[in-house]
Design a protein around this motif. Sequence first.
Motif, PDB file in Angstrom:
ATOM      1  N   HIS A 259       0.824  -1.216   0.000  1.00  0.00           N
ATOM      2  CA  HIS A 259       0.000   0.000   0.000  1.00  0.00           C
ATOM      3  C   HIS A 259       0.854   1.260   0.000  1.00  0.00           C
ATOM      4  CE1 HIS A 259      -3.594   2.363   0.886  1.00  0.00           C
ATOM      5  NE2 HIS A 259      -2.942   2.955   1.862  1.00  0.00           N
ATOM      6  N   TRP A 260       2.033   1.185   0.596  1.00  0.00           N
ATOM      7  CA  TRP A 260       2.910   2.356   0.767  1.00  0.00           C
ATOM      8  C   TRP A 260       3.890   2.428  -0.402  1.00  0.00           C
ATOM      9  CZ3 TRP A 260       0.161   4.343   4.464  1.00  0.00           C
ATOM     10  CH2 TRP A 260      -0.467   3.483   5.372  1.00  0.00           C
ATOM     11  N   VAL A 261       3.333   2.480  -1.611  1.00  0.00           N
ATOM     12  CA  VAL A 261       4.122   2.330  -2.821  1.00  0.00           C
ATOM     13  C   VAL A 261       5.160   3.437  -2.978  1.00  0.00           C
ATOM     14  CG1 VAL A 261       2.311   3.471  -4.179  1.00  0.00           C
ATOM     15  CG2 VAL A 261       3.964   1.965  -5.312  1.00  0.00           C
ATOM     16  N   MET A 262       4.869   4.665  -2.553  1.00  0.00           N
ATOM     17  CA  MET A 262       5.841   5.750  -2.738  1.00  0.00           C
ATOM     18  C   MET A 262       7.037   5.619  -1.810  1.00  0.00           C
ATOM     19  SD  MET A 262       3.173   6.746  -0.730  1.00  0.00           S
ATOM     20  CE  MET A 262       2.664   7.843   0.600  1.00  0.00           C
ATOM     21  N   ARG A 263       6.903   4.775  -0.769  1.00  0.00           N
ATOM     22  CA  ARG A 263       8.039   4.474   0.100  1.00  0.00           C
ATOM     23  C   ARG A 263       8.762   3.214  -0.367  1.00  0.00           C
ATOM     24  NH1 ARG A 263       8.465   8.702   3.908  1.00  0.00           N
ATOM     25  NH2 ARG A 263       9.887   7.279   4.966  1.00  0.00           N
ATOM     26  N   ASP A 264       8.001   2.210  -0.795  1.00  0.00           N
ATOM     27  CA  ASP A 264       8.590   0.944  -1.215  1.00  0.00           C
ATOM     28  C   ASP A 264       9.372   1.074  -2.527  1.00  0.00           C
ATOM     29  OD1 ASP A 264       7.336  -0.239   0.955  1.00  0.00           O
ATOM     30  OD2 ASP A 264       5.743  -1.160  -0.221  1.00  0.00           O
ATOM     31  N   GLU A 265       8.858   1.899  -3.438  1.00  0.00           N
ATOM     32  CA  GLU A 265       9.446   2.019  -4.778  1.00  0.00           C
ATOM     33  C   GLU A 265       9.714   3.501  -5.084  1.00  0.00           C
ATOM     34  OE1 GLU A 265      10.360  -0.261  -6.865  1.00  0.00           O
ATOM     35  OE2 GLU A 265       9.327  -2.116  -6.287  1.00  0.00           O
ATOM     36  N   THR A 266      10.443   4.149  -4.191  1.00  0.00           N
ATOM     37  CA  THR A 266      10.610   5.596  -4.274  1.00  0.00           C
ATOM     38  C   THR A 266      11.172   6.047  -5.619  1.00  0.00           C
ATOM     39  OG1 THR A 266      10.886   5.819  -1.886  1.00  0.00           O
ATOM     40  CG2 THR A 266      11.768   7.583  -3.258  1.00  0.00           C
ATOM     41  N   LEU A 267      12.257   5.465  -6.051  1.00  0.00           N
ATOM     42  CA  LEU A 267      12.927   5.932  -7.266  1.00  0.00           C
ATOM     43  C   LEU A 267      12.022   5.834  -8.476  1.00  0.00           C
ATOM     44  CD1 LEU A 267      15.455   6.993  -8.662  1.00  0.00           C
ATOM     45  CD2 LEU A 267      16.248   4.623  -8.882  1.00  0.00           C
ATOM     46  N   ARG A 268      11.394   4.668  -8.655  1.00  0.00           N
ATOM     47  CA  ARG A 268      10.554   4.508  -9.839  1.00  0.00           C
ATOM     48  C   ARG A 268       9.288   5.353  -9.747  1.00  0.00           C
ATOM     49  NH1 ARG A 268       7.602  -0.809 -12.171  1.00  0.00           N
ATOM     50  NH2 ARG A 268       6.868   0.132 -14.115  1.00  0.00           N
ATOM     51  N   VAL A 269       8.701   5.453  -8.553  1.00  0.00           N
ATOM     52  CA  VAL A 269       7.523   6.318  -8.393  1.00  0.00           C
ATOM     53  C   VAL A 269       7.879   7.746  -8.768  1.00  0.00           C
ATOM     54  CG1 VAL A 269       6.041   7.398  -6.660  1.00  0.00           C
ATOM     55  CG2 VAL A 269       6.265   4.908  -6.730  1.00  0.00           C
ATOM     56  N   ASN A 270       9.015   8.239  -8.283  1.00  0.00           N
ATOM     57  CA  ASN A 270       9.417   9.613  -8.610  1.00  0.00           C
ATOM     58  C   ASN A 270       9.628   9.783 -10.107  1.00  0.00           C
ATOM     59  OD1 ASN A 270       9.315  10.051  -5.886  1.00  0.00           O
ATOM     60  ND2 ASN A 270      11.514  10.295  -5.599  1.00  0.00           N
ATOM     61  N   GLN A 271      10.234   8.797 -10.747  1.00  0.00           N
ATOM     62  CA  GLN A 271      10.442   8.876 -12.192  1.00  0.00           C
ATOM     63  C   GLN A 271       9.119   8.929 -12.934  1.00  0.00           C
ATOM     64  OE1 GLN A 271      12.823   5.334 -12.686  1.00  0.00           O
ATOM     65  NE2 GLN A 271      14.767   6.433 -12.499  1.00  0.00           N
ATOM     66  N   GLU A 272       8.177   8.080 -12.541  1.00  0.00           N
ATOM     67  CA  GLU A 272       6.875   8.042 -13.220  1.00  0.00           C
ATOM     68  C   GLU A 272       6.108   9.349 -13.019  1.00  0.00           C
ATOM     69  OE1 GLU A 272       5.676   5.869 -15.248  1.00  0.00           O
ATOM     70  OE2 GLU A 272       6.913   4.074 -14.951  1.00  0.00           O
ATOM     71  N   VAL A 273       6.117   9.859 -11.786  1.00  0.00           N
ATOM     72  CA  VAL A 273       5.367  11.089 -11.502  1.00  0.00           C
ATOM     73  C   VAL A 273       5.967  12.264 -12.250  1.00  0.00           C
ATOM     74  CG1 VAL A 273       4.739  12.738  -9.696  1.00  0.00           C
ATOM     75  CG2 VAL A 273       4.515  10.279  -9.271  1.00  0.00           C
ATOM     76  N   LEU A 274       7.290  12.413 -12.231  1.00  0.00           N
ATOM     77  CA  LEU A 274       7.919  13.531 -12.931  1.00  0.00           C
ATOM     78  C   LEU A 274       7.683  13.456 -14.436  1.00  0.00           C
ATOM     79  CD1 LEU A 274      11.273  13.840 -10.967  1.00  0.00           C
ATOM     80  CD2 LEU A 274       9.579  15.647 -11.278  1.00  0.00           C
ATOM     81  N   ALA A 275       7.843  12.266 -15.017  1.00  0.00           N
ATOM     82  CA  ALA A 275       7.624  12.138 -16.453  1.00  0.00           C
ATOM     83  C   ALA A 275       6.184  12.498 -16.833  1.00  0.00           C
ATOM     84  CB  ALA A 275       7.957  10.716 -16.903  1.00  0.00           C
ATOM     85  N   PHE A 276       5.250  12.092 -15.994  1.00  0.00           N
ATOM     86  CA  PHE A 276       3.835  12.365 -16.269  1.00  0.00           C
ATOM     87  C   PHE A 276       3.516  13.850 -16.135  1.00  0.00           C
ATOM     88  CE2 PHE A 276      -0.643  12.561 -14.791  1.00  0.00           C
ATOM     89  CZ  PHE A 276      -1.252  12.049 -15.909  1.00  0.00           C
ATOM     90  N   LEU A 277       3.988  14.479 -15.075  1.00  0.00           N
ATOM     91  CA  LEU A 277       3.666  15.891 -14.858  1.00  0.00           C
ATOM     92  C   LEU A 277       4.389  16.807 -15.835  1.00  0.00           C
ATOM     93  CD1 LEU A 277       3.562  16.178 -10.958  1.00  0.00           C
ATOM     94  CD2 LEU A 277       1.711  15.664 -12.549  1.00  0.00           C
ATOM     95  N   GLU A 278       5.536  16.385 -16.311  1.00  0.00           N
ATOM     96  CA  GLU A 278       6.302  17.205 -17.247  1.00  0.00           C
ATOM     97  C   GLU A 278       5.919  16.920 -18.700  1.00  0.00           C
ATOM     98  OE1 GLU A 278      10.476  17.893 -14.829  1.00  0.00           O
ATOM     99  OE2 GLU A 278      10.270  16.108 -16.109  1.00  0.00           O
ATOM    100  N   GLY A 279       5.088  15.894 -18.918  1.00  0.00           N
ATOM    101  CA  GLY A 279       4.756  15.488 -20.278  1.00  0.00           C
ATOM    102  C   GLY A 279       3.782  16.427 -20.971  1.00  0.00           C
TER     103      GLY A 279
END
Length: 279
Positions: A259-279
């Motif tokens: 459930h705590w995906v942004m803690r468990d997979e921090t690097l990939r979550v950050n990559q996905e969020v940044l790519a999406f918001l900057e797209g």
Amino acid sequence: MNAELRHTERLVNGVRLHCAEAGPETGQPVLLLHGFPEFWHAWDRQIGPLARAGFRVVVPDLRGYNLSEKPPGVENYHIDTLVGDVAALVHDLGHERAHIVGHDWGGVIAWAVAISRPGVVDRLVILNAPHPGAFGRELRRPEQKKRSWYVGFFQLPWLPERLLVPFGRWALAGARPGSYSAEDLKLYQAAWTQPGAATAMINYYRALMRFGNVRGRQVQAPTLLLWGEKDMALVPELAEGLDKWVPNLKTVKFPHATHWVMRDETLRVNQEVLAFLEG
């Protein structure tokens, strides 16, 4: 985190919200909405990367949590009121629209904002929070009913408040080892034991049962759904079959995250969020 935080207090929708803010004030606003039983610190691994990318990052303690105001009464935690808080916060920043990112209860609120106040949302990011249509569908099935046991428990008077601290520690312990440190847990316990916080936090669930869920289902904003499939509380099927309600949707699943995906997979979550918001 490596980003200079500014701690502010904003009066929005009749309630004082404590916010952690970072990034240039001229940047496009991104609101990060935490869930239960967290507070703004839930996003400490996302704030820095977003701020360094030039976004104006605003992370409120939701009403009732940590240092934000805790109005008494279950009626003050109805979903429509929570939506009003977010919309008012966006406008208080001097903007008509913002990117909205939400996890757990923050995600429930983010879905509701996108449904009922679409003009407020630029892009929407949801982490392990059910769309209301999908939740209604899955709640009719035995597995989700079983996983939602605690919602019924939270309807009891006074006892859930007494057990909030051990329950909260148990919930966070469901993350992958190392996702929450001993220091993190100290910060959470300090937030949970703020005067009035236990009742206010649990009132989210009481209001949901007494006053109903989100009305409407259609989301027009471009949406990114990030889903940890080892969630103890939410079945993985909640990330399926959303196209009829969310036509502009990208879903990324994390088979080994909780459930705590942004803690468990921090690097990939950050990559996905940044790519999406900057797209």
